[in-house]
Write a protein that holds these residues in place. Structure first.
Motif, PDB file in Angstrom:
ATOM      1  N   ARG A 151      11.990   7.164   9.902  1.00  0.00           N
ATOM      2  CA  ARG A 151      12.685   6.002  10.479  1.00  0.00           C
ATOM      3  C   ARG A 151      11.730   4.821  10.553  1.00  0.00           C
ATOM      4  O   ARG A 151      10.801   4.796  11.354  1.00  0.00           O
ATOM      5  CB  ARG A 151      13.220   6.364  11.862  1.00  0.00           C
ATOM      6  N   LEU A 152      11.984   3.813   9.731  1.00  0.00           N
ATOM      7  CA  LEU A 152      11.084   2.667   9.622  1.00  0.00           C
ATOM      8  C   LEU A 152      11.665   1.414  10.263  1.00  0.00           C
ATOM      9  O   LEU A 152      10.913   0.555  10.734  1.00  0.00           O
ATOM     10  CB  LEU A 152      10.761   2.403   8.147  1.00  0.00           C
ATOM     11  N   VAL A 153      12.975   1.265  10.277  1.00  0.00           N
ATOM     12  CA  VAL A 153      13.633   0.084  10.849  1.00  0.00           C
ATOM     13  C   VAL A 153      14.809   0.530  11.696  1.00  0.00           C
ATOM     14  O   VAL A 153      15.371   1.618  11.490  1.00  0.00           O
ATOM     15  CB  VAL A 153      14.123  -0.884   9.741  1.00  0.00           C
ATOM     16  N   ASP A 154      15.184  -0.313  12.664  1.00  0.00           N
ATOM     17  CA  ASP A 154      16.389  -0.047  13.451  1.00  0.00           C
ATOM     18  C   ASP A 154      17.369  -1.208  13.379  1.00  0.00           C
ATOM     19  O   ASP A 154      18.371  -1.235  14.071  1.00  0.00           O
ATOM     20  CB  ASP A 154      16.039   0.263  14.915  1.00  0.00           C
ATOM     21  N   ARG A 155      17.064  -2.178  12.523  1.00  0.00           N
ATOM     22  CA  ARG A 155      17.970  -3.287  12.245  1.00  0.00           C
ATOM     23  C   ARG A 155      17.820  -3.637  10.764  1.00  0.00           C
ATOM     24  O   ARG A 155      16.903  -3.182  10.094  1.00  0.00           O
ATOM     25  CB  ARG A 155      17.639  -4.512  13.116  1.00  0.00           C
ATOM     26  N   GLY A 156      18.696  -4.454  10.279  1.00  0.00           N
ATOM     27  CA  GLY A 156      18.662  -4.816   8.870  1.00  0.00           C
ATOM     28  C   GLY A 156      17.621  -5.861   8.561  1.00  0.00           C
ATOM     29  O   GLY A 156      17.943  -6.949   8.083  1.00  0.00           O
ATOM     30  N   VAL A 157      16.362  -5.569   8.865  1.00  0.00           N
ATOM     31  CA  VAL A 157      15.276  -6.517   8.613  1.00  0.00           C
ATOM     32  C   VAL A 157      14.186  -5.809   7.822  1.00  0.00           C
ATOM     33  O   VAL A 157      14.134  -4.583   7.757  1.00  0.00           O
ATOM     34  CB  VAL A 157      14.700  -7.067   9.933  1.00  0.00           C
ATOM     35  N   ALA A 158      13.312  -6.613   7.241  1.00  0.00           N
ATOM     36  CA  ALA A 158      12.203  -6.047   6.473  1.00  0.00           C
ATOM     37  C   ALA A 158      11.157  -5.471   7.414  1.00  0.00           C
ATOM     38  O   ALA A 158      10.900  -5.999   8.497  1.00  0.00           O
ATOM     39  CB  ALA A 158      11.594  -7.116   5.579  1.00  0.00           C
ATOM     40  N   ALA A 159      10.557  -4.367   7.007  1.00  0.00           N
ATOM     41  CA  ALA A 159       9.514  -3.738   7.817  1.00  0.00           C
ATOM     42  C   ALA A 159       8.181  -4.418   7.543  1.00  0.00           C
ATOM     43  O   ALA A 159       7.940  -4.956   6.458  1.00  0.00           O
ATOM     44  CB  ALA A 159       9.435  -2.259   7.494  1.00  0.00           C
ATOM     45  N   SER A 160       7.299  -4.386   8.522  1.00  0.00           N
ATOM     46  CA  SER A 160       5.973  -4.940   8.316  1.00  0.00           C
ATOM     47  C   SER A 160       5.206  -4.059   7.336  1.00  0.00           C
ATOM     48  O   SER A 160       5.400  -2.836   7.299  1.00  0.00           O
ATOM     49  CB  SER A 160       5.217  -5.013   9.645  1.00  0.00           C
ATOM     50  N   PRO A 161       4.348  -4.640   6.515  1.00  0.00           N
ATOM     51  CA  PRO A 161       3.582  -3.826   5.556  1.00  0.00           C
ATOM     52  C   PRO A 161       2.784  -2.704   6.204  1.00  0.00           C
ATOM     53  O   PRO A 161       2.783  -1.579   5.678  1.00  0.00           O
ATOM     54  CB  PRO A 161       2.686  -4.864   4.872  1.00  0.00           C
ATOM     55  N   PRO A 162       2.086  -2.915   7.350  1.00  0.00           N
ATOM     56  CA  PRO A 162       1.371  -1.774   7.941  1.00  0.00           C
ATOM     57  C   PRO A 162       2.291  -0.629   8.328  1.00  0.00           C
ATOM     58  O   PRO A 162       1.930   0.540   8.162  1.00  0.00           O
ATOM     59  CB  PRO A 162       0.698  -2.398   9.175  1.00  0.00           C
ATOM     60  N   ALA A 163       3.474  -0.945   8.853  1.00  0.00           N
ATOM     61  CA  ALA A 163       4.417   0.114   9.208  1.00  0.00           C
ATOM     62  C   ALA A 163       4.902   0.840   7.966  1.00  0.00           C
ATOM     63  O   ALA A 163       5.065   2.069   7.969  1.00  0.00           O
ATOM     64  CB  ALA A 163       5.592  -0.475   9.982  1.00  0.00           C
ATOM     65  N   ALA A 164       5.159   0.102   6.880  1.00  0.00           N
ATOM     66  CA  ALA A 164       5.592   0.728   5.632  1.00  0.00           C
ATOM     67  C   ALA A 164       4.506   1.643   5.073  1.00  0.00           C
ATOM     68  O   ALA A 164       4.803   2.735   4.555  1.00  0.00           O
ATOM     69  CB  ALA A 164       5.967  -0.341   4.611  1.00  0.00           C
ATOM     70  N   VAL A 165       3.253   1.211   5.199  1.00  0.00           N
ATOM     71  CA  VAL A 165       2.145   2.056   4.738  1.00  0.00           C
ATOM     72  C   VAL A 165       2.109   3.357   5.521  1.00  0.00           C
ATOM     73  O   VAL A 165       1.964   4.455   4.951  1.00  0.00           O
ATOM     74  CB  VAL A 165       0.813   1.300   4.868  1.00  0.00           C
ATOM     75  N   THR A 166       2.266   3.265   6.841  1.00  0.00           N
ATOM     76  CA  THR A 166       2.279   4.471   7.672  1.00  0.00           C
ATOM     77  C   THR A 166       3.431   5.384   7.276  1.00  0.00           C
ATOM     78  O   THR A 166       3.268   6.606   7.197  1.00  0.00           O
ATOM     79  CB  THR A 166       2.397   4.084   9.156  1.00  0.00           C
ATOM     80  N   ALA A 167       4.595   4.806   7.034  1.00  0.00           N
ATOM     81  CA  ALA A 167       5.761   5.604   6.666  1.00  0.00           C
ATOM     82  C   ALA A 167       5.520   6.368   5.368  1.00  0.00           C
ATOM     83  O   ALA A 167       5.879   7.546   5.242  1.00  0.00           O
ATOM     84  CB  ALA A 167       6.991   4.706   6.532  1.00  0.00           C
ATOM     85  N   ILE A 168       4.908   5.722   4.397  1.00  0.00           N
ATOM     86  CA  ILE A 168       4.620   6.392   3.120  1.00  0.00           C
ATOM     87  C   ILE A 168       3.610   7.512   3.326  1.00  0.00           C
ATOM     88  O   ILE A 168       3.749   8.607   2.765  1.00  0.00           O
ATOM     89  CB  ILE A 168       4.119   5.358   2.088  1.00  0.00           C
ATOM     90  N   GLN A 169       2.595   7.261   4.135  1.00  0.00           N
ATOM     91  CA  GLN A 169       1.597   8.305   4.392  1.00  0.00           C
ATOM     92  C   GLN A 169       2.222   9.499   5.111  1.00  0.00           C
ATOM     93  O   GLN A 169       1.893  10.650   4.818  1.00  0.00           O
ATOM     94  CB  GLN A 169       0.451   7.723   5.218  1.00  0.00           C
ATOM     95  N   VAL A 170       3.111   9.233   6.055  1.00  0.00           N
ATOM     96  CA  VAL A 170       3.794  10.319   6.745  1.00  0.00           C
ATOM     97  C   VAL A 170       4.632  11.122   5.761  1.00  0.00           C
ATOM     98  O   VAL A 170       4.648  12.365   5.786  1.00  0.00           O
ATOM     99  CB  VAL A 170       4.676   9.765   7.879  1.00  0.00           C
ATOM    100  N   ALA A 171       5.344  10.436   4.873  1.00  0.00           N
ATOM    101  CA  ALA A 171       6.180  11.126   3.894  1.00  0.00           C
ATOM    102  C   ALA A 171       5.352  12.040   3.001  1.00  0.00           C
ATOM    103  O   ALA A 171       5.742  13.172   2.700  1.00  0.00           O
ATOM    104  CB  ALA A 171       6.946  10.109   3.052  1.00  0.00           C
ATOM    105  N   VAL A 172       4.191  11.559   2.587  1.00  0.00           N
ATOM    106  CA  VAL A 172       3.311  12.381   1.747  1.00  0.00           C
ATOM    107  C   VAL A 172       2.808  13.584   2.532  1.00  0.00           C
ATOM    108  O   VAL A 172       2.764  14.716   2.026  1.00  0.00           O
ATOM    109  CB  VAL A 172       2.133  11.545   1.219  1.00  0.00           C
ATOM    110  N   ALA A 173       2.459  13.364   3.792  1.00  0.00           N
ATOM    111  CA  ALA A 173       1.912  14.449   4.609  1.00  0.00           C
ATOM    112  C   ALA A 173       2.930  15.549   4.864  1.00  0.00           C
ATOM    113  O   ALA A 173       2.560  16.707   5.074  1.00  0.00           O
ATOM    114  CB  ALA A 173       1.398  13.899   5.942  1.00  0.00           C
TER     115      ALA A 173
END
Length: 529
Positions: free
Chosen positions: A276-298
């Motif tokens: 879960r990266l966003v809770d509204r229809g807005v763009a996510a911040s790049p640091p949050a997106a980086v964390t999300a990708i790392q979590v997905a890989v892990a």
């Protein structure tokens, strides 16, 4: 029947009864153990590791811990699953595999080995500091993950209707369509994934969906919805969806109604990992997106679908994508409309949209799109109740491609992420007069069945890349049958031997000239010739 025959029969019958009784008891106990719920342990013994300030002068991550204690950095996802959502002594929770706080207690898999591990009751967590205006999450650092601002939590405990201890759906208003248009399944009909389900349905492949979360409780996903992570709140699981798009993307990838109705999922046996990266229809911040990708890989995902809120053109996000590709993951991203483009990469699929007329939804620049898939008015599952969801956008086209990638990875587990992406591109459907360099339409059946140059590694025709579990009742039944046959054979042999001895005794009694074993000695002692 008396005498030796009776004794043999009774002995064999007793042995056969003992084998049958023992087998029946074993099967009964096994079935009872399977059916009866395990008694909850108040304080279970676990294998755990306490995170120090640093190890060999560097901060630790889940990957370094997995490499040191499990011998494989790729098993970081197992540690993440064992610890996600649990409150740590400082009040924080594990959501970022690359960010661990000193003093956290991490439960490790049973086969972990190394200095620093402890076995026993997990130390109880300390009561976090009370929330303040500057620190709404409670303890220091809680509620802030990789640049995501902290926000007040909706309350303690498990809110009603929540699938996570720290989730709150009371304010969620996801988009729901109770009666979707009759033509909303045109995308599924065009892609036609059911043609390949006799070969594979994506079983054993984890697909991470980085978007608005995936709502728990949808029967179409059942127990194939993983734990995931909530990057928005900084703690908890990814099973909340206040927007609806994340659940819809997961539905296009892996929904299976299981009731013989109209299915919407391309790979109905794949496992969804919600991030879960966003809770509204807005763009996510790049640091949050980086964390999300790392979590997905892990988590061990082999396919990652990036939602529309992830800006792949950002330098830091692109670096995280390339790191995921380096770990064998295939990343699927929607191609941006207009003049903006995403640089190509082996292991990254840039997906453009198709309308019901099978024409591209945008005038994509040359070289900016790898594949085309349905993206206008496509049907999927909703985030609440039993409603449906009809969405438009290239992220839904990317979801079709992610589902097809799960089919290919399941049928051919030996392929790398780059190989899977190349296979999907090379087998795409194209017009008869179009060259191979043109952008084609997704064709899951061709991607699974058509060999690459040099052949596809793996086994085409297997239904899952994972071996089937052993059925112990069947094993016990087979052993019982073998034991019964052995006892029956032994009993038959004893019976035949006893019958032969009895027949010989009768024959000797009826024959006056039959010699007895002591006749010769008697004649010698009497001096008779």
């Amino acid at each position: 029947m008396t005498g030796p025959l009776a004794r043999v029969a009774l002995t064999g019958l007793a042995a056969l009864t003992a084998v049958t009784a023992a087998t029946t008891l074993a099967v009964t106990e096994f079935q009872a153990a399977q059916a009866a719920p395990a008694a909850p342990e108040v304080e279970p013994y676990v294998l755990y590791y306490t995170v120090p300030a640093s190890y060999q002068g560097k901060p630790e991550t889940l990957w370094t811990i997995a490499a040191r204690f499990l011998g494989d950095a790729e098993r970081a996802g197992e540690i993440l699953e064992l610890n996600t959502g649990r409150r740590q002594p400082d009040g924080g929770r594990l959501t970022d595999p690359g960010r661990l706080n000193e003093g956290w207690h991490l439960v490790l898999p049973w086969d972990a080995i190394g200095t620093g591990l402890r076995h026993g009751v997990l130390p109880s967590t300390a009561t976090p500091n009370p929330p303040t205006a500057a620190n709404p999450g409670g303890a220091p650092g809680q509620g802030e993950v990789a640049g995501v601002p902290a926000r007040p939590q909706p309350g303690a405990g498990r809110p009603a209707g929540s699938g996570s201890p720290v989730s709150d759906r009371s304010r969620c208003r996801p988009t729901i369509v109770d009666a979707p248009p009759t033509n909303s399944s045109w995308g599924q009909r065009l892609v036609a994934p059911e043609r390949v389900w006799r070969i594979t349905s994506g079983a054993g492949v984890r697909v991470a969906v980085i978007d608005s979360g995936v709502a728990a409780g949808r029967p179409e996903l059942g127990d194939r919805l993983g734990r995931g992570a909530d990057i928005v709140s900084g703690n908890g699981l990814g099973d909340t969806d206040c927007v609806g798009s994340g659940t819809a993307l997961a539905g296009i990838i892996a929904a299976d109604d299981g009731a013989g109705g109209e299915r919407v999922g391309v790979a109905p046996k794949a496992v969804i990992i919600p991030v879960r990266l966003v809770d509204r229809g807005v763009a996510a911040s790049p640091p949050a997106a980086v964390t999300a990708i790392q979590v997905a890989v892990a988590t061990g995902a082999k396919v990652i679908l990036l939602g529309a809120s992830v800006d792949v053109t950002d330098r830091t996000v692109r670096s995280a994508v390339e790191e995921a590709i380096g770990r064998g993951v295939l990343v699927v991203a929607p191609a941006p409309a207009g003049d903006s483009t995403v640089a190509p990469a082996e292991g990254l699929l840039r997906v453009g949209g198709l309308g019901p007329d099978q024409r591209p939804t945008s005038d994509y620049p040359d070289g900016s799109v790898d594949l085309l898939a349905p993206a206008v008015g496509v049907r999927s599952i909703g985030a609440a109740g039993t409603g449906s969801y009809v969405g438009t956008g290239t992220e839904y086209a990317a979801a079709f491609v992610a589902g097809a990638a799960a089919l290919v990875r399941s049928a051919h587990p030996g392929l790398s992420g780059g190989d899977v992406g190349r296979q999907l591109i090379n087998t795409a459907a194209r017009e008869a007069d179009a060259g191979q360099e043109s952008v084609g339409r997704l064709d899951p059946y061709a991607a699974v069945t058509r060999p690459q140059a040099g052949g596809l590694p793996g086994t085409v025709g297997q239904r899952s890349g994972r071996s089937q579990p052993v059925s112990w009742p069947v094993v016990l039944a087979v052993l019982a049958a073998i034991g019964t046959l052995l006892v029956a054979g032994w009993l038959w042999g004893r019976y035949r031997a006893a019958r032969a001895r009895r027949r010989l005794t009768v024959e000797r009694a009826d024959d006056p000239f039959a010699s007895r074993p002591d006749d010769a000695d008697h004649l010698v002692r009497s001096g008779q010739p």
